[in-house]
Write an enzyme that holds these catalytic residues in place. Sequence first.
Site, PDB file in Angstrom:
ATOM      1  N   PRO A 164      28.057  33.149  38.945  1.00 33.23           N
ATOM      2  CA  PRO A 164      27.492  34.398  38.596  1.00 33.23           C
ATOM      3  C   PRO A 164      27.177  34.334  37.002  1.00 33.23           C
ATOM      4  O   PRO A 164      28.196  33.856  36.403  1.00 33.23           O
ATOM      5  CB  PRO A 164      28.420  35.473  38.668  1.00 33.23           C
ATOM      6  CG  PRO A 164      29.835  35.099  38.493  1.00 33.23           C
ATOM      7  CD  PRO A 164      29.590  33.327  39.669  1.00 33.23           C
ATOM      8  N   TYR A 166      25.513  35.000  32.998  1.00 35.38           N
ATOM      9  CA  TYR A 166      24.564  37.030  32.903  1.00 35.38           C
ATOM     10  C   TYR A 166      24.006  36.811  31.481  1.00 35.38           C
ATOM     11  O   TYR A 166      24.378  35.506  30.860  1.00 35.38           O
ATOM     12  CB  TYR A 166      25.526  37.855  32.937  1.00 35.38           C
ATOM     13  CG  TYR A 166      26.857  37.820  32.230  1.00 35.38           C
ATOM     14  CD1 TYR A 166      26.746  38.594  30.301  1.00 35.38           C
ATOM     15  CD2 TYR A 166      28.071  37.583  32.402  1.00 35.38           C
ATOM     16  CE1 TYR A 166      28.216  38.618  30.010  1.00 35.38           C
ATOM     17  CE2 TYR A 166      29.184  36.930  31.861  1.00 35.38           C
ATOM     18  CZ  TYR A 166      29.348  37.729  30.414  1.00 35.38           C
ATOM     19  OH  TYR A 166      30.596  37.990  29.993  1.00 35.38           O
ATOM     20  N   ARG A 234      28.913  38.125  43.328  1.00 38.50           N
ATOM     21  CA  ARG A 234      29.430  36.667  44.020  1.00 38.50           C
ATOM     22  C   ARG A 234      29.700  37.341  45.601  1.00 38.50           C
ATOM     23  O   ARG A 234      28.452  37.129  46.482  1.00 38.50           O
ATOM     24  CB  ARG A 234      30.901  36.990  43.900  1.00 38.50           C
ATOM     25  CG  ARG A 234      31.457  36.364  43.111  1.00 38.50           C
ATOM     26  CD  ARG A 234      32.769  36.187  42.524  1.00 38.50           C
ATOM     27  NE  ARG A 234      32.947  35.612  41.741  1.00 38.50           N
ATOM     28  CZ  ARG A 234      34.098  36.498  40.943  1.00 38.50           C
ATOM     29  NH1 ARG A 234      33.224  37.469  40.743  1.00 38.50           N
ATOM     30  NH2 ARG A 234      34.031  35.467  39.244  1.00 38.50           N
ATOM     31  N   ASP A 254      33.181  30.024  37.958  1.00 34.75           N
ATOM     32  CA  ASP A 254      32.792  30.651  36.898  1.00 34.75           C
ATOM     33  C   ASP A 254      32.021  29.798  36.097  1.00 34.75           C
ATOM     34  O   ASP A 254      32.328  28.579  35.480  1.00 34.75           O
ATOM     35  CB  ASP A 254      33.462  31.703  36.202  1.00 34.75           C
ATOM     36  CG  ASP A 254      33.758  33.136  36.424  1.00 34.75           C
ATOM     37  OD1 ASP A 254      33.379  32.779  38.106  1.00 34.75           O
ATOM     38  OD2 ASP A 254      35.286  33.409  36.914  1.00 34.75           O
ATOM     39  N   ASP A 255      31.084  29.705  34.728  1.00 34.39           N
ATOM     40  CA  ASP A 255      30.516  28.674  33.560  1.00 34.39           C
ATOM     41  C   ASP A 255      30.712  28.616  32.968  1.00 34.39           C
ATOM     42  O   ASP A 255      31.001  28.265  32.722  1.00 34.39           O
ATOM     43  CB  ASP A 255      28.725  29.589  33.489  1.00 34.39           C
ATOM     44  CG  ASP A 255      28.553  30.772  32.942  1.00 34.39           C
ATOM     45  OD1 ASP A 255      30.212  31.353  32.735  1.00 34.39           O
ATOM     46  OD2 ASP A 255      27.626  31.476  32.917  1.00 34.39           O
ATOM     47  N   ASP A 256      32.672  29.387  32.721  1.00 38.55           N
ATOM     48  CA  ASP A 256      33.213  29.339  31.349  1.00 38.55           C
ATOM     49  C   ASP A 256      34.168  29.166  32.110  1.00 38.55           C
ATOM     50  O   ASP A 256      34.822  28.531  30.669  1.00 38.55           O
ATOM     51  CB  ASP A 256      33.404  31.002  30.586  1.00 38.55           C
ATOM     52  CG  ASP A 256      33.700  31.885  31.692  1.00 38.55           C
ATOM     53  OD1 ASP A 256      33.674  31.281  33.019  1.00 38.55           O
ATOM     54  OD2 ASP A 256      34.291  32.807  31.073  1.00 38.55           O
ATOM     55  N   GLU A 355      40.629  38.709  43.744  1.00 34.09           N
ATOM     56  CA  GLU A 355      41.322  37.807  44.287  1.00 34.09           C
ATOM     57  C   GLU A 355      41.908  38.163  46.076  1.00 34.09           C
ATOM     58  O   GLU A 355      41.666  37.151  46.766  1.00 34.09           O
ATOM     59  CB  GLU A 355      41.584  36.457  43.435  1.00 34.09           C
ATOM     60  CG  GLU A 355      40.724  36.125  42.192  1.00 34.09           C
ATOM     61  CD  GLU A 355      41.002  37.604  41.730  1.00 34.09           C
ATOM     62  OE1 GLU A 355      40.457  36.645  40.343  1.00 34.09           O
ATOM     63  OE2 GLU A 355      41.502  38.545  41.275  1.00 34.09           O
TER      64      GLU A 355
END
Length: 410
Positions: A164, A166, A234, A254-256, A355
């Site tokens: 995900p 943004y 998700r 996650d991208d970070d 989770e």
Amino acid sequence: MASFRRTLSPAYPDRQYLNGSFPVSSPTHKLPSANAKYSSPLPALSAAFRRLVGGVFTRRHGRKGQWSRAAFRCVLCFFVGFLLGMFPFGHVAEDIRSHEISFEMKPPLPRANNAQQLLREDRVLRNRAQEGFVIDPVSLSAERERQNDRFDFVPRKPLIVVTPTYDRAFQAYFLNRLGQVLRLVPPPVVWIVVEMKAASMETAEVLRKTGVMYRHLVCNKNVTDVKDRGVHQRNTALEHIEHHRLDGIVYFADDDNVYSLELFDALRDISRIGTWPVAMLAPSKNKAILEGPVCNASHVIGWHTNEKSKRLRRFHVDMSGFAFNSTILWDPKRWRRPSSNPIRQLDTVKEGFQETTFIEQLVEDESQMEGSPHGCSKIMNWHLHLGVHNIVYPKGWVLQKNLDAVIPVK
């Protein structure tokens, strides 16, 4: 003056006139004798042949007839030689009869005999090699060659990576970093990137440049609470996987976060659901904490946790600390799930419990989970929380105005 006249005798074309003289012969030689019909014709044929040859080779001609005589002799010699060449004589015929050509079709030797002969030759070569001869190892058996050509090909499990994202200042940096990592992962890999409300051109351009097979999705959920953004994104990816029945290992990345290539190699060993410890920065960012399973080999026997508020959770796992088989979403009979309700993340629970509530829909207890790697003794990804707030990224990642010159060029 007196003239003398000689009575001309009748000319016979078959007689020879030598030196102008006319030999006199009785005309009775032309008449057949009484016993001619009882005599053999061979003397007459031989006489005719002698007259023919004699006329060709001994008759005198003028200069005009020399060319015709030479041509006739050449044709005659060629004809005689051609006849002699067509009829072999003596030992030539015997040699031809002795070397008769056989057109009989003989069946090939049995393969068993060939194999035995090849094995026998192989054994002889090995004995010579033991005696001191240097011979390159050559396989003489056809079956042995076929065995060497065989290879065991095990196809890799597809990886389905869900991310995900943004709009924010470091979005392009995070997506490029994760995309370059996925580019190094052996295929097949499908990268599902989900955005809110609309797919931005900037994100699409970043995905195209990575060279990774991707699917760019949009979550149309009307969300007012910023905290629930990732949950709905998700869920959009889970609906896409379930609808298209994608078969592979699903991983929420996650991208970070920071990932190692060893992590993606370990994902392909998961049969149902796997988990591993994740290194994290504490909210105060002054220390590192560990969250994930405690394993005995690949069996989960406990959990790492450092936060008192999360001790009530059933499974102490970070969102990037587990992966599962996608067939659990759309094939409940295979995994003997008690209900066929869709598996989704819940937006009604408190933060930090998404989770554990999600994993409770996948497994009943730790016995159905797999610890990875062996002994869960290695950190393969890091959750660093490096977000920067109150910074707006430029539209299209392009600055409209040039940066202010700090040091002027001299």
